[in-house]
Design an enzyme around this catalytic site. Structure first.
Site, PDB file in Angstrom:
ATOM      1  N   LYS A 287      83.443  19.219  82.769  1.00  0.00           N
ATOM      2  CA  LYS A 287      83.065  20.639  82.712  1.00  0.00           C
ATOM      3  C   LYS A 287      83.558  21.233  81.398  1.00  0.00           C
ATOM      4  O   LYS A 287      84.500  20.730  80.790  1.00  0.00           O
ATOM      5  CB  LYS A 287      83.753  21.399  83.854  1.00  0.00           C
ATOM      6  CG  LYS A 287      83.196  21.133  85.230  1.00  0.00           C
ATOM      7  CD  LYS A 287      83.907  22.012  86.251  1.00  0.00           C
ATOM      8  CE  LYS A 287      83.427  21.699  87.658  1.00  0.00           C
ATOM      9  NZ  LYS A 287      82.001  22.007  87.880  1.00  0.00           N
ATOM     10  N   ARG A 361      79.319  16.337  97.214  1.00  0.00           N
ATOM     11  CA  ARG A 361      78.404  15.698  98.167  1.00  0.00           C
ATOM     12  C   ARG A 361      78.785  14.245  98.425  1.00  0.00           C
ATOM     13  O   ARG A 361      78.492  13.708  99.491  1.00  0.00           O
ATOM     14  CB  ARG A 361      76.965  15.856  97.656  1.00  0.00           C
ATOM     15  CG  ARG A 361      76.707  15.227  96.325  1.00  0.00           C
ATOM     16  CD  ARG A 361      75.477  15.799  95.628  1.00  0.00           C
ATOM     17  NE  ARG A 361      75.734  17.146  95.085  1.00  0.00           N
ATOM     18  CZ  ARG A 361      74.825  17.883  94.466  1.00  0.00           C
ATOM     19  NH1 ARG A 361      73.576  17.446  94.326  1.00  0.00           N
ATOM     20  NH2 ARG A 361      75.127  19.079  94.010  1.00  0.00           N
TER      21      ARG A 361
HETATM   22  N1  BES Z   1      82.708  22.542  92.414  1.00  0.00           N
HETATM   23  C1  BES Z   1      81.480  22.601  91.702  1.00  0.00           C
HETATM   24  C2  BES Z   1      80.647  23.822  92.090  1.00  0.00           C
HETATM   25  C3  BES Z   1      81.208  25.165  91.728  1.00  0.00           C
HETATM   26  C4  BES Z   1      80.815  25.815  90.575  1.00  0.00           C
HETATM   27  C5  BES Z   1      82.086  25.809  92.583  1.00  0.00           C
HETATM   28  C6  BES Z   1      81.337  27.065  90.268  1.00  0.00           C
HETATM   29  C7  BES Z   1      82.609  27.057  92.276  1.00  0.00           C
HETATM   30  C8  BES Z   1      82.232  27.674  91.128  1.00  0.00           C
HETATM   31  C9  BES Z   1      80.659  21.349  91.988  1.00  0.00           C
HETATM   32  O1  BES Z   1      81.381  20.196  92.199  1.00  0.00           O
HETATM   33  C10 BES Z   1      79.780  21.110  90.826  1.00  0.00           C
HETATM   34  O2  BES Z   1      80.294  20.848  89.777  1.00  0.00           O
HETATM   35  N2  BES Z   1      78.480  21.195  91.028  1.00  0.00           N
HETATM   36  C11 BES Z   1      77.528  20.936  90.002  1.00  0.00           C
HETATM   37  C12 BES Z   1      76.391  20.147  90.600  1.00  0.00           C
HETATM   38  C13 BES Z   1      75.425  19.610  89.593  1.00  0.00           C
HETATM   39  C14 BES Z   1      76.100  18.643  88.653  1.00  0.00           C
HETATM   40  C15 BES Z   1      74.294  18.938  90.337  1.00  0.00           C
HETATM   41  C16 BES Z   1      77.040  22.275  89.468  1.00  0.00           C
HETATM   42  O3  BES Z   1      76.896  23.215  90.233  1.00  0.00           O
HETATM   43  O4  BES Z   1      76.853  22.367  88.257  1.00  0.00           O
HETATM   44 MN    MN Z   2      81.858  19.205  90.400  1.00  0.00          MN
END
Ligand code: BES
Ligand code: MN
Ligand code: ZN
Length: 506
Positions: A287, A361
């Site tokens: 990230k 997931r």
């Molecule tokens: N934990 C994150 C989602 C999230 C984002 C929670 C902002 C709280 C605040 C999750 O694991 C994630 O990174 N999701 C990705 C999924 C994508 C790679 C398909 C996302 O939302 O970018």
């Molecule tokens: Mn994530």
């Protein structure tokens, strides 16, 4: 957090409180109608009605006006709290939350809450005394429960000490119903506070092992059976999703399973599964730095499930529940999961990992399978799963995906009673094409389109056809600023909805 709450005759015995809260209806403040009726004291009444006349205090829901009584009244301050037109449990919870924030500013720990005759009448003709008492209690307790910073000079957290509800006028209402509602409100607020405190813990203090330790403490306190699956046992049980996500970190993953057996004669068992990523860096699909610290809240789903279990185990309903928390730390390292890797989950299904940041997931897939192998017959998972849910709904609602409209209806009913908004998204079969893979049964990301839905449907693939609802709390679990009864930071969202769902009160 043991606040002494009293109602009615018992409440009247309270010594002079630090402050008084008086809920006021708009009709009391105006010039016409019952405006002539006394509110608290002639000069103070005149002052408040003056503020109303000038449009400075409108008596709307969540509006408060604090007045210094300057010797005109036994308590030093009176907080007038509007009850507005909002109505219902949500309106009362909001009004109480606003009052509580005003009390916190006054550092008033002992409080008398005056309930005007008209409000009591509205309650008795509407949601009833028990629900009203619960909503007011929740609002008061939840609004003052904010994140406790770890500082060198540790300040004591403000908390209410004594709250006396005093109904005014003749139509005092049912003492037993009020006391029962107060007790439920306290229990629900404790579950939420527990979840918030857990969620606000920094990643260096809350590793998967530490989360399992907190779950063990909870289970022992509540006399519940608990199973903590370590990395070796997880390997034996072929939990490839959990192990894959956890392999990049020095802090090994855990699968936590807590059993509540309230009805041995029932074939039905709720499976509550909460995402427990103690910190989400994104892994190799790292990230960006900006805002990454908020990923301490990526175990908000786990906290919601544990908080709900606290309530359920204390309320002791005649149902069965298995709570499952797959917990891991998502880190990049020389041994971390890589894009292109293929995992075999506990169910035997294979997954092509196209993005290591879609880790929730992967652990939840094994979470659902674990719940099913432990007897769950209907499944609800709670997860901070996708940023996309904020694109769709902002921070105003939790997103839902389901394979069963009856179960969804039950969840929505519980959410309405708790005042925690949930908005269902469609789960058309076409969306599932987005997560087809050339390398495995599924891939873990379907790209930018319909991200919350494909994330949900990925998890639903592991429900084995059992009724299932997925709740995406990525937008609602951790806030940038406080609102209503929710503080900045962890909200403990879905604790009360899950408890309400399992306790099944109409
Ligand atoms: N934990 C994150 C989602 C999230 C984002 C929670 C902002 C709280 C605040 C999750 O694991 C994630 O990174 N999701 C990705 C999924 C994508 C790679 C398909 C996302 O939302 O970018
Ligand atoms: Mn994530
Ligand atoms: Zn995550």
């Amino acid at each position: 957090m043991s606040v002494l709450f009293t109602y009615g005759a018992r409440a009247a015995e309270q010594a002079v409180p630090d402050a008084v809260v008086r809920f006021v209806g708009i009709e009391e403040l105006g010039a016409g109608g019952p405006a002539a009726a006394p509110i608290v004291q002639p000069q103070i009444d005149e002052a408040v009605r003056g503020l109303y006349a000038r449009g400075l205090f409108k008596g709307e829901t969540e509006q408060t006006e604090t007045v210094s009584t300057l010797g005109l009244y036994p308590a030093a301050h009176i907080v007038f709290a509007g009850i507005g037109q909002e109505g219902g449990a949500t309106g009362l919870r909001l009004a109480a939350a606003a009052a509580a924030k005003a009390l916190k500013k006054l550092r008033a720990g002992t409080v008398q809450v005056l309930l005007p005759e008209q409000l009591i009448r509205d309650i008795n003709g509407g949601i009833g005394a028990e629900r009203a008492a619960q909503a007011l209690t929740e609002g008061l307790l939840l609004a003052v429960h904010t994140r406790q910073p770890l500082k060198r000079e540790q300040k004591e957290r403000f908390s209410l000490q004594e709250v006396a509800f005093v109904p005014q006028g003749a139509s005092a209402g049912d003492q037993a119903a009020w006391e029962s509602g107060i007790a439920k409100g306290q229990l629900y607020a404790e579950g939420v506070s527990f979840a918030r405190d857990l969620t606000n813990l920094p990643g260096n203090d809350l590793t998967p092992e530490r989360l399992a330790f907190h779950a063990e403490e909870l289970a022992h306190e509540l006399d519940l059976e608990i199973e903590v699956v370590d990395e070796w046992s997880a390997a034996e049980q072929q939990m490839g999703g959990l192990l894959g996500v956890g392999q990049g970190s020095i802090n090994p993953p855990r699968m936590i399973v807590i059993h509540y057996k309230g009805n041995p004669n029932s074939e039905e068992t709720w499976g509550l599964i909460g995402k427990g990523i103690t910190f989400d860096t994104g892994g190799i699909s790292l990230k960006r730095a900006e805002g990454m610290q908020e990923m301490i809240s990526d175990m908000g789903g786990a906290a919601a499930v544990l908080g709900a279990m606290r309530i359920i185990a204390s309320a002791k309903p005649a149902v069965n529940v298995v709570a499952v928390v797959p917990t891991a730390e998502n880190m990049p390292s020389d041994r971390a999961l890589k894009p292109g890797d293929v995992l075999r989950t506990m169910s035997g299904h294979t997954v092509e990992v196209v993005n290591t940041d879609a880790e929730g997931r992967l652990v939840l897939a094994d979470g659902l399978t674990t719940a099913i192998t432990r007897g769950a017959t209907k499944l609800v998972d709670v997860a901070t799963l996708t940023g996309a849910v904020m694109v769709a709904l902002g921070v105003e609602a939790t997103g839902a995906v389901t394979n069963n409209d009856d179960l969804l209806k039950q969840v929505l009913g519980a959410s309405e009673r708790s005042g925690e908004r949930i908005w269902p998204l469609p789960a058309y079969p076409e969306y599932k094409k987005l997560i087809r893979s050339d390398a495995a049964d599924l891939k873990n990301s379907g790209g930018r389109y319909a991200g919350t839905i494909t994330g949900g449907l990925f998890i639903g693939h592991f429900a084995e056809g059992l009724p299932w609802v997925h709740l995406d709390i990525a937008g609602t679990a951790f806030l940038d600023s406080s609102r209503g009864w929710e503080p900045k930071g962890a909200t403990g969202v879905m604790v009360r909805t899950l408890a309400e769902l399992v306790l099944h009160r109409e």
